[in-house]
Write a protein that holds these residues in place. Structure first.
Motif, mmCIF file in Angstrom:
data_model
loop_
_atom_site.group_PDB
_atom_site.id
_atom_site.type_symbol
_atom_site.label_atom_id
_atom_site.label_comp_id
_atom_site.label_asym_id
_atom_site.label_seq_id
_atom_site.Cartn_x
_atom_site.Cartn_y
_atom_site.Cartn_z
ATOM 1 N N GLN A 45 0.833 -1.193 0.000
ATOM 2 C CA GLN A 45 0.000 0.000 0.000
ATOM 3 C C GLN A 45 0.872 1.250 0.000
ATOM 4 O O GLN A 45 1.266 1.762 1.045
ATOM 5 C CB GLN A 45 -0.941 -0.014 1.209
ATOM 6 N N LEU A 46 1.153 1.754 -1.193
ATOM 7 C CA LEU A 46 2.025 2.910 -1.324
ATOM 8 C C LEU A 46 1.380 4.184 -0.790
ATOM 9 O O LEU A 46 2.075 5.170 -0.542
ATOM 10 C CB LEU A 46 2.414 3.117 -2.795
ATOM 11 N N GLY A 47 0.071 4.169 -0.612
ATOM 12 C CA GLY A 47 -0.599 5.320 -0.027
ATOM 13 C C GLY A 47 -0.256 5.515 1.434
ATOM 14 O O GLY A 47 -0.491 6.582 1.991
ATOM 15 N N GLN A 48 0.300 4.484 2.078
ATOM 16 C CA GLN A 48 0.760 4.588 3.454
ATOM 17 C C GLN A 48 2.234 4.989 3.409
ATOM 18 O O GLN A 48 3.086 4.253 2.900
ATOM 19 C CB GLN A 48 0.576 3.242 4.165
ATOM 20 N N ALA A 49 2.561 6.181 3.933
ATOM 21 C CA ALA A 49 3.879 6.778 3.718
ATOM 22 C C ALA A 49 5.023 5.889 4.212
ATOM 23 O O ALA A 49 6.054 5.758 3.539
ATOM 24 C CB ALA A 49 3.944 8.150 4.388
ATOM 25 N N THR A 50 4.863 5.275 5.375
ATOM 26 C CA THR A 50 5.935 4.434 5.913
ATOM 27 C C THR A 50 6.123 3.183 5.071
ATOM 28 O O THR A 50 7.260 2.765 4.796
ATOM 29 C CB THR A 50 5.621 4.047 7.369
ATOM 30 N N THR A 51 5.032 2.569 4.634
ATOM 31 C CA THR A 51 5.114 1.397 3.768
ATOM 32 C C THR A 51 5.825 1.745 2.465
ATOM 33 O O THR A 51 6.696 0.990 2.007
ATOM 34 C CB THR A 51 3.702 0.849 3.475
#
Length: 440
Positions: free
Chosen positions: A405-411
């Motif tokens: 999930q690239l929308g999650q900054a840490t991921t």
């Protein structure tokens, strides 16, 4: 000589900028939760100016990657942005900021993946691993403290102002997030540490025995109190990669008694500690309850496959160009509705397809799948030559490249950084043999 010196100096500058990116990845949650909660929202993007600075520096030194993958992603990024802007102005009418955030999510950080191996060599990756292992020790202590603390304790707050708390597991226990804003960051860090621990266990004289033992104890304790199935799965993936590496190298396989014996001793010893026993009880209970809840959907495997199939089962109801770039991200939903939620889909493939349509979305996802396969094959080939670090690091990023999930900054940060380290560790030894600079 002067030109070589200048190039070396600038490469060193890039190296430290990339390390700064990694430092922010690990500690931005600390800033957003405890030190500067009033700036939580802007700090979510704190690595964006750093990565732009890295790109500008790379351009000035003619080091910006121009490989086929980078050029393909850049080409797609222009097309995504054009379609997103046209749709926002002519159809959906949602804010330009949402489109730009969606573009940033899909593309801004990806060139860093291919720049890291231009700057880091194998010895650099090994040295970075030493710091990852040393940090694993206080990270574990923090996670144990978070696990033992009440849900409403200050140590278990979420990013931002207010009274929000971390997500809980079962039996009234929180899922420890460590220094990160959310538990997913801690899971990804545990997986990265597992890669370097196995590397030090399997290949001799990489890290000191004392560091390997302390980091191993810390990792197993952190996993025990994590309350996260993802933590088990992520570390398990690294172990599988380690087994593949051993099978490819008969010499290493014969030496693996060190890995097996030390692992058993540490696991049995930790199992006697009360907080570890409590953590295992919480984890076991959560596994039972979660599996029962997902039984109707085919279990964990059915849920995983469903995340890939879901968007394609709804293509007939999907607008040709999707609902709009950025709408599927949590930040996009916050800008549109004032609430952080999944407006389109929880899974990454659903987000991409619903945002950008079946054609554009499939091209983008297909390129990510090809990249993941290429990373794995490169790492596998290098493991066959006796250097297994790339394959272990590949375990951290290969599934993320496909479906993270690239929308999650840490991921996003962990996927890009770990994939870059994987490529840096898979370079030809003739290139790394003359490398004299290190991170120390």
């Amino acid at each position: 000589m002067n030109a070589i010196f200048i190039a070396s100096r600038e490469t060193s500058k890039l190296r430290y900028l990339i390390l700064f990116y990694f430092f922010l990845l690990i500690f931005e949650g600390t800033l957003r939760k405890w030190l500067l909660p009033q700036l939580s929202s802007p700090l979510l993007l704190i690595r964006d100016p750093v990565v732009i600075w890295i790109y500008i520096t790379a351009f000035t030194q003619n080091l910006f990657p121009r490989d086929r993958f980078t050029m393909s992603f850049l080409g797609l990024s222009y097309l995504f942005l054009l379609v997103g802007l046209l749709e926002a102005t002519m159809a959906s009418g949602h804010p330009l900021s949402v489109v730009l955030y969606g573009w940033r999510t899909n593309f801004l950080h990806l060139p860093l993946l291919f720049l890291i191996p231009k700057v880091f060599k194998l010895e650099d990756v090994k040295e970075l691993g030493r710091w990852v292992l040393m940090l694993m020790i206080p990270m574990s202590v923090l996670m144990i403290y978070q696990f033992a603390s009440p849900v409403g304790h200050f140590i278990n707050r979420i990013a931002g102002e207010g009274d929000g708390l971390q997500i809980t597991s079962v039996m009234g226990k929180v899922r420890p997030a460590g220094t990160f804003s959310f538990t997913t960051g801690a899971v990804q860090y545990l997986s990265l540490a597992a890669s370097f621990i196995l590397y030090g266990l399997i290949q001799k004289n990489i890290y000191s025995n004392k560091l390997i033992i302390l980091a191993s104890i810390s990792l197993l304790a952190a996993v025990a109190v994590s309350g996260s199935r993802s933590a088990l799965a992520s570390v398990g993936t690294i172990v599988i990669m380690g087994i593949i590496a051993l099978l490819l190298n008969p010499v290493l396989l014969r030496q693996s008694y060190r890995f097996v014996a030390l692992g058993l001793v540490i696991a049995v010893s930790l199992g006697l500690l009360p907080f570890v026993q409590e953590g295992i009880e919480v984890m076991t209970t959560r596994l039972v309850l979660a599996n029962a809840a997902e039984e109707g959907a085919g279990g964990t495997g059915g849920r995983f496959l469903g995340s890939f199939l879901e968007p394609f089962l709804q293509i007939d109801r999907l607008p040709f160009w999707g609902y709009g770039l950025g709408m599927g991200t949590n930040a996009g939903s916050g800008l549109l509705t004032g609430k952080v939620e999944f407006l389109l889909a929880e899974g990454e493939w659903g987000r991409v397809i619903f945002e950008s349509g079946a054609i554009l979305g499939s091209f983008y996802l297909g390129l990510r799948v090809v990249l993941a396969i290429w990373l794995f094959l490169q790492s596998l080939a290098w493991a066959g030559k006796g250097e297994i670090l790339a394959l272990l690091l590949c375990g951290n990023c290969v599934l993320g490249v496909i479906n993270g999930q690239l929308g999650q900054a840490t991921t996003l940060g962990f996927i890009v950084f770990c994939a870059g380290l994987c490529l840096a560790a898979a370079q030809d030894l003739t290139r790394e043999g003359n490398h004299e600079n290190s991170l120390g």
